[in-house]
Design a protein around this motif. Structure first.
Motif, PDB file in Angstrom:
ATOM      1  N   ALA A  27      -3.501  -6.978  14.857  1.00 48.34           N
ATOM      2  CA  ALA A  27      -2.155  -7.526  14.678  1.00 48.34           C
ATOM      3  C   ALA A  27      -2.213  -8.643  13.646  1.00 48.34           C
ATOM      4  N   LEU A  28      -1.142  -8.793  12.899  1.00 45.14           N
ATOM      5  CA  LEU A  28      -1.027  -9.882  11.930  1.00 45.14           C
ATOM      6  C   LEU A  28       0.099 -10.800  12.390  1.00 45.14           C
ATOM      7  N   ASP A  29      -0.116 -12.109  12.267  1.00 47.09           N
ATOM      8  CA  ASP A  29       0.892 -13.091  12.674  1.00 47.09           C
ATOM      9  C   ASP A  29       1.074 -14.084  11.547  1.00 47.09           C
ATOM     10  N   PRO A  30       2.243 -14.096  10.912  1.00 44.17           N
ATOM     11  CA  PRO A  30       3.421 -13.298  11.247  1.00 44.17           C
ATOM     12  C   PRO A  30       3.224 -11.831  10.874  1.00 44.17           C
ATOM     13  N   ALA A  31       4.107 -11.010  11.402  1.00 44.10           N
ATOM     14  CA  ALA A  31       4.059  -9.573  11.095  1.00 44.10           C
ATOM     15  C   ALA A  31       4.651  -9.324   9.709  1.00 44.10           C
ATOM     16  N   PRO A  32       4.105  -8.363   8.967  1.00 42.82           N
ATOM     17  CA  PRO A  32       4.663  -8.039   7.648  1.00 42.82           C
ATOM     18  C   PRO A  32       6.007  -7.323   7.781  1.00 42.82           C
ATOM     19  N   GLU A  33       6.766  -7.274   6.674  1.00 44.68           N
ATOM     20  CA  GLU A  33       8.014  -6.500   6.658  1.00 44.68           C
ATOM     21  C   GLU A  33       7.728  -5.020   6.859  1.00 44.68           C
ATOM     22  N   ARG A  34       6.606  -4.585   6.333  1.00 45.03           N
ATOM     23  CA  ARG A  34       6.230  -3.172   6.400  1.00 45.03           C
ATOM     24  C   ARG A  34       4.713  -3.079   6.391  1.00 45.03           C
ATOM     25  N   ARG A  35       4.208  -2.078   7.110  1.00 42.90           N
ATOM     26  CA  ARG A  35       2.757  -1.866   7.166  1.00 42.90           C
ATOM     27  C   ARG A  35       2.511  -0.370   7.264  1.00 42.90           C
ATOM     28  N   GLU A  36       1.602   0.127   6.427  1.00 47.53           N
ATOM     29  CA  GLU A  36       1.241   1.542   6.457  1.00 47.53           C
ATOM     30  C   GLU A  36      -0.280   1.652   6.450  1.00 47.53           C
ATOM     31  N   THR A  37      -0.773   2.637   7.180  1.00 46.58           N
ATOM     32  CA  THR A  37      -2.210   2.878   7.276  1.00 46.58           C
ATOM     33  C   THR A  37      -2.494   4.295   6.801  1.00 46.58           C
ATOM     34  N   PHE A  38      -3.535   4.439   5.990  1.00 47.95           N
ATOM     35  CA  PHE A  38      -3.900   5.725   5.405  1.00 47.95           C
ATOM     36  C   PHE A  38      -5.386   5.979   5.622  1.00 47.95           C
ATOM     37  N   THR A  39      -5.772   7.244   5.548  1.00 53.17           N
ATOM     38  CA  THR A  39      -7.188   7.602   5.507  1.00 53.17           C
ATOM     39  C   THR A  39      -7.432   8.396   4.232  1.00 53.17           C
TER      40      THR A  39
END
Length: 83
Positions: A27-39
């Motif tokens: 988790a990131l604090d604060p949270a980002p506006e958008r987060r995407e994870t790729f492989t």
């Protein structure tokens, strides 16, 4: 959005799924506006986060535990340009 952060790590042999789950659980604090994870091939994991202008120093994903990674992660910061 004022900033995009990219974080990319290569998993230790046979640890691709574990690295992916580790990255997804951070988790990131604060949270980002958008987060995407790729492989990607060869057990690479990429996380991109987008941040607004008012976040002076956005948090970054930390280094994963040594047993999950083949090398330290790469990090890049990008700012938008006019089209």
């Amino acid at each position: 959005m004022a900033l995009a952060l990219m974080w990319e790590a290569k998993a230790a042999p046979g640890r691709g799924e574990a690295l992916l789950e580790w990255a997804r659980a951070r988790a990131l604090d604060p949270a980002p506006e958008r987060r995407e994870t790729f492989t990607a091939p060869r057990d690479r994991v990429l996380v991109i986060t987008w941040w607004p202008e008012n976040v002076a120093e956005p948090p970054e994903l930390p280094d994963p535990p040594e047993e999950l990674r083949a090398r330290p992660p790469h990090r890049w910061r990008f700012t938008p340009v006019a089209s």
